[in-house]
Write an enzyme that holds these catalytic residues in place. Structure first.
Site, PDB file in Angstrom:
ATOM      1  N   SER A  27       1.017  -1.438   0.016  1.00 22.58           N
ATOM      2  CA  SER A  27      -0.339  -0.174  -0.133  1.00 22.58           C
ATOM      3  C   SER A  27       1.043   1.292  -0.068  1.00 22.58           C
ATOM      4  CB  SER A  27      -0.928   0.002   0.805  1.00 22.58           C
ATOM      5  OG  SER A  27      -0.980   0.730   2.374  1.00 22.58           O
ATOM      6  N   ASP A  68       7.394   5.570 -11.928  1.00 23.16           N
ATOM      7  CA  ASP A  68       6.498   6.795 -12.822  1.00 23.16           C
ATOM      8  C   ASP A  68       7.622   7.750 -13.343  1.00 23.16           C
ATOM      9  OD1 ASP A  68       4.892   4.472 -12.792  1.00 23.16           O
ATOM     10  OD2 ASP A  68       3.081   5.705 -12.906  1.00 23.16           O
ATOM     11  N   LYS A  88      -1.371  -4.227  -2.897  1.00 25.94           N
ATOM     12  CA  LYS A  88      -2.260  -3.913  -1.844  1.00 25.94           C
ATOM     13  C   LYS A  88      -2.886  -1.998  -3.135  1.00 25.94           C
ATOM     14  CE  LYS A  88      -4.627  -2.221   2.046  1.00 25.94           C
ATOM     15  NZ  LYS A  88      -4.810  -1.231   1.100  1.00 25.94           N
TER      16      LYS A  88
END
Lengths: 459, 445
Positions: free
Chosen positions: A325, A336, A350
């Site tokens: 998470s 990214d 998650k």
């Protein structure tokens, strides 16, 4: 919480529910297993309730009413006829538990006690004396006193056996009970009877409780101007602690050649903290966005503009299947945006956001309310973050996952033991690196920056 | 005993009707079930609609309106919780799913034998539950929210697939097992012969879950087997209790009685045996105990207490032969009741490991939307008054084998009795006539 004392029927989902709490205060990302989450700051409670009512178009449906009547009937039957008398509260907790487990693995129900424990864990501080304890050969043993805390000042040492707490024997006491007895209001006293090698008989230590910060960040340095920061979870003070270490490193390491951010086995924590941590390393752009069923649950989080001259240089992020998470948000954003090189093994996967919703009796629901996506629109759910370079870690000790499963199923939240307390400025030794192939690889990458793959991507 | 888990073809009706009858009869005179415990429910079938109507009527006058005042607060809480879920959970869920989820959770929080039946499932039970065509041959319960294997029939499909008592079933055909009741869990392993079910199983002490496949088949009722060991000691194994168990056991014992030279003692193996009803346990006890008390059930008033006795004429051994009963963490229900009775009434020595502690009477209670609760209304006690349900029986002699080594391979099958360390330990007790009670007990602590 102010709920009018009416008969329950009048409180059926009718759109007239005057509820003062709950909406969307606090979004949190939840870990699996050892949970860390956070309650909403109470200041957020004063949301416009009329808005909320408008947002609840549901009318009392006869179907819903009939279903609740079935539940009421079942409760009455169990109360009257089950072989052992049960209180309505026990029964209702079981029922809510059952409803919640039909949802997903990350949604759960917390009894008032469990909810209080969660609040302590996520606030990043508690009131106590500052020791980490464990059960060693069935006796309650001090793992380590935390530097600068009352226990440390009183002379408690690692390896001390706690024979009694406030005169009560610790025999047959479980860890949870012991922790509960040692903690208490700030300023109050606790007496520990300590047995230590060299003592002829156990000795009493009277210690005054203080506010103890729970550290989620620890740091070390590596020879050659490389900083190492490990996040154990994302809780209230994580960003501040991180800032503190980064500042110290900038002063101490000249040149500050690179940074390793270790998110291995970091089960996550607060979404807000994931955003803040990412913010420490990124110049601009999107960090993460969430999408839920209601518009309130769909949000976009951007890097805050500000003084971005002083960002750390090249970065390697370590992840493994225990990174979940909030850890995945940070790793995903840095990946990214091509800000960091990701090393290790695929992360847990998650990609959902949980909101803690307190109920009127002090218990609480932890509900999955949204899914989150990395800046490039990839969901992490079940996929996880794939490292730029896969480096396996040594085998985990046997029995570990059994423990995890137990804890998950019982909803127990025992706090993880602290990490060995070496001063942050003491360089990581070659021996330590030898035991940790992933960390070793991260150091090599930073020493030969940029890695080929990243250089190619840049072209 | 779990109703409707396929334990005996008569059980679900039997129990409900019995309890209905019991209620009416008990007002007239104390109702004492003596010796014949085969529930003659079929006699009552014509009466079924009448009885049911009576029961439903009782339920109708007692819905929410009659709930105790303390319930309102609790109901308000769950109403609040369900409302929050309906508004905020990331996916839409139907009201029925949520309420049924709550009812499962409610019943699961009581004990492993308490369950919830959807209206469809309840209808199936009422319309005369057939013995499943095929099954896996194991008993499952939900314990700490985990679907757990209590026992696996000797060399049955589950056993051959590698499942062992204590295993946790995490996934069935790739789906995570969540919020299932004991009844539902067991039903997942009933179906057409040849059906393959893929499981992910976690074994205590192991890190990685095991992938196992079990193939359903029609399971022959576990036969009672026996073997004469050296020096005229006999070994008798009851794998599972069925309707056939008591007659075959009686037959086996009668044959053993004729053995020459006469038998000197018996080792009765009740390990890994969690299937069977109280009635079956009582009947199986008769050859050993005659008409002595076998077990009693105590409920919460006004649920009457009952004492169950065997039949005098079925008594085989007079005087009783020395007896050692093997029990372990897979011994439950009928086997526990029998072990407790033999211990209390026949000075049998219990040897092995602590039993499961599953021994209660359940009753089906219909709800107003056609679904039903299966609820434990009485618990078993041994003749000396020891509670079995929720506690289990602690054997006075601990089995000496160390726990099987933790390996990836399933533990080996049962060794022949003469190579079984616990059997040898039992023989030692029978030969010397001494129970190393005190010392052993200290060791197990």
């Amino acid at each position: 919480m102010i709920l009018p004392k009416k008969r329950w029927r009048s409180l059926l989902p009718s759109g007239k529910l005057a509820r003062s709490a709950t909406y969307l205060w606090l979004i949190l990302i939840l870990c699996w297993g050892l949970s860390l989450g956070l309650s909403a700051p109470s200041t957020a409670d004063t949301r416009d309730t009329s808005m909320q009512m408008a947002a609840m178009p549901e009318v009392a449906s006869p179907a819903a009413d009939a279903k609740l009547r079935v539940l009421a009937q079942a409760l009455a039957l169990v109360e009257e006829q089950y072989v052992e008398p049960k209180t309505p509260k026990d029964l209702i907790y079981g029922a809510i538990q059952g409803a919640v487990t039909t949802l997903d693995t990350h949604s759960s129900f917390m009894t008032p006690e469990e909810y209080r424990e969660l609040q302590i864990e996520t606030k990043g501080k508690f009131s106590g004396i500052g020791i980490e304890i464990s059960l060693k050969d069935r006796s309650l043993t001090v793992v380590s006193p935390i530097e600068g805390t009352p226990a440390y000042r009183a002379g408690i040492q690692a390896g001390d056996q706690i024979v009694k707490i406030n005169g009560a024997s610790t025999k047959n006491m479980n860890l949870n009970e012991a922790v509960k007895m040692i903690r208490g209001p700030k300023g109050s006293k606790v007496t520990l009877t300590i047995n230590r090698e060299g003592f002829t008989q156990p000795k009493d230590f009277v210690i005054v409780r203080e506010t103890i910060p729970i550290r989620s960040v620890r740091a070390r340095i590596v020879e050659g101007g490389i900083g190492y920061v490990r996040l154990a979870s994302f809780q209230d003070l994580t960003d501040q602690d991180l800032q503190g270490f980064l500042k110290k490193m900038k002063q101490r390491l000249t040149p500050f050649k690179g940074l390793i951010l270790d998110l291995r086995n970091d089960p996550g924590g607060l979404l807000e903290q994931a955003v803040r941590v990412s913010n420490e390393f990124l110049k601009s752009g999107l960090i993460v966005y969430t999408e839920g069923r209601s518009p309130q649950q769909s949000m976009r989080f951007y890097v805050q503009p500000g003084d971005k001259e002083d960002l750390p240089g090249p970065m390697v992020v370590l992840i493994n299947e225990g990174s979940a998470s909030a850890s995945e948000i940070v790793a995903g954003a840095l990946k990214d945006q091509k800000r960091a090189y990701i090393v290790g093994t695929k992360s847990f996967g998650k990609g959902s956001v949980q909101t803690i919703i307190p109920l009127e009796d002090g218990s609480a629901l932890r509900l999955t309310t949204a899914l989150f996506y990395t800046p490039s629109g990839i969901t992490i759910q079940e996929k996880g973050i794939v490292p730029d370079e896969v480096v396996q870690e040594p085998e985990i000790p046997a029995g570990k996952s059994v423990q995890k499963l137990r804890e998950e199923s019982l909803g127990k939240k025992l706090r993880k033991e602290g990490i060995t307390d070496k001063p942050w400025s003491q360089p990581i030794t070659a021996e330590e690196l030898g035991q940790d192939p992933q960390l070793k690889r991260a150091v090599e990458i930073l020493r030969n920056w940029p890695p080929k793959k990243m250089a190619q991507q840049a072209k | 005993m779990a109703a409707g888990d396929g334990a005996g073809p008569l059980s679900p009706h039997c129990r409900e009707l019995q309890s209905l009858l019991r209620r009416r009869v008990s007002q007239v005179k104390p109702y004492r079930i003596k010796s014949s415990l085969t529930c003659r429910a079929w006699l009552l079938y014509p009466l079924l609609p009448v009885l049911l109507a009576f029961f439903l009527a009782a339920a109708w006058v007692n819905p929410a309106a009659a709930a105790p005042a303390s319930n309102y607060e609790a109901l308000r809480l769950i109403t609040e919780a369900l409302h929050e879920i309906s508004q905020k959970f990331v996916y839409k869920k139907s009201e029925e799913e949520m309420i049924y989820g709550s009812l499962r959770g409610l019943m699961n929080s009581l004990d492993p034998d308490s369950s919830f039946l959807t209206s469809q499932e309840y209808q199936q039970v009422l319309s005369g539950q057939k013995t499943p065509l095929a099954e896996a041959g194991m008993e499952l319960i939900v314990k700490d929210n985990l679907l757990t294997v209590v026992s696996a029939l000797d060399n049955g499909p589950a056993w051959r697939a590698g499942l062992r008592p204590g295993d946790h079933i995490l996934k069935i055909n790739g789906h995570l097992v969540r919020n299932q009741t004991t009844q539902e869990g067991n039903r997942r392993f009933q179906g057409k012969a040849g059906t393959v079910i893929n499981l992910q199983v976690l074994r205590n002490g192991q890190v990685k879950p095991l992938d196992l496949s079990v193939i359903l088949e029609s399971v022959a009722p576990g036969a009672v087997t026996n073997k004469i060991l050296k020096e005229s000691y006999a070994y008798v194994r009851i794998p599972y209790f069925t309707q056939e168990t008591a007659p075959t056991l009686a037959k086996t014992l009668k044959e053993l009685q004729r053995h020459r030279p006469p038998l000197r003692g018996i080792v009765l193996d009740l390990r890994n045996n969690a299937r069977g009803t109280l009635e079956q346990a009582v009947r199986a006890a008769s050859p050993f105990l005659g008409d002595k008390e076998v077990v009693s059930t105590r409920g919460r008033p006004p649920e009457p207490n009952q004492v169950y006795h065997g039949r005098a004429k079925e008594d085989v051994f007079k005087p009783n032969l020395p007896l050692v009963v093997l029990v372990d963490g897979g011994t439950a229900r009928a086997a526990e009741a029998l072990a407790g009775a033999l211990h209390d009434q026949s000075q049998a020595v219990l040897l092995g490991a602590k039993t499961v502690g599953l021994c209660g009477l359940t009753k089906m209670l219909p709800l107003e939307d056609g679904s039903a609760l299966v609820m434990t209304v009485a618990q078993c006690f041994t003749p000396s008054g020891q509670k079995i349900h929720g506690k289990g029986l602690e054997p006075e002699v601990a089995g000496q084998t160390p726990a099987p080594a933790v390996t990836g391979a399933p533990p080996p099958g049962n060794p022949p009795p003469e190579d079984d360390p616990w059997v040898n330990q039992a023989l030692e007790i029978l030969k010397t006539g001494k129970t190393p009670k005190k010392a052993e007990k200290a060791e197990t602590r």
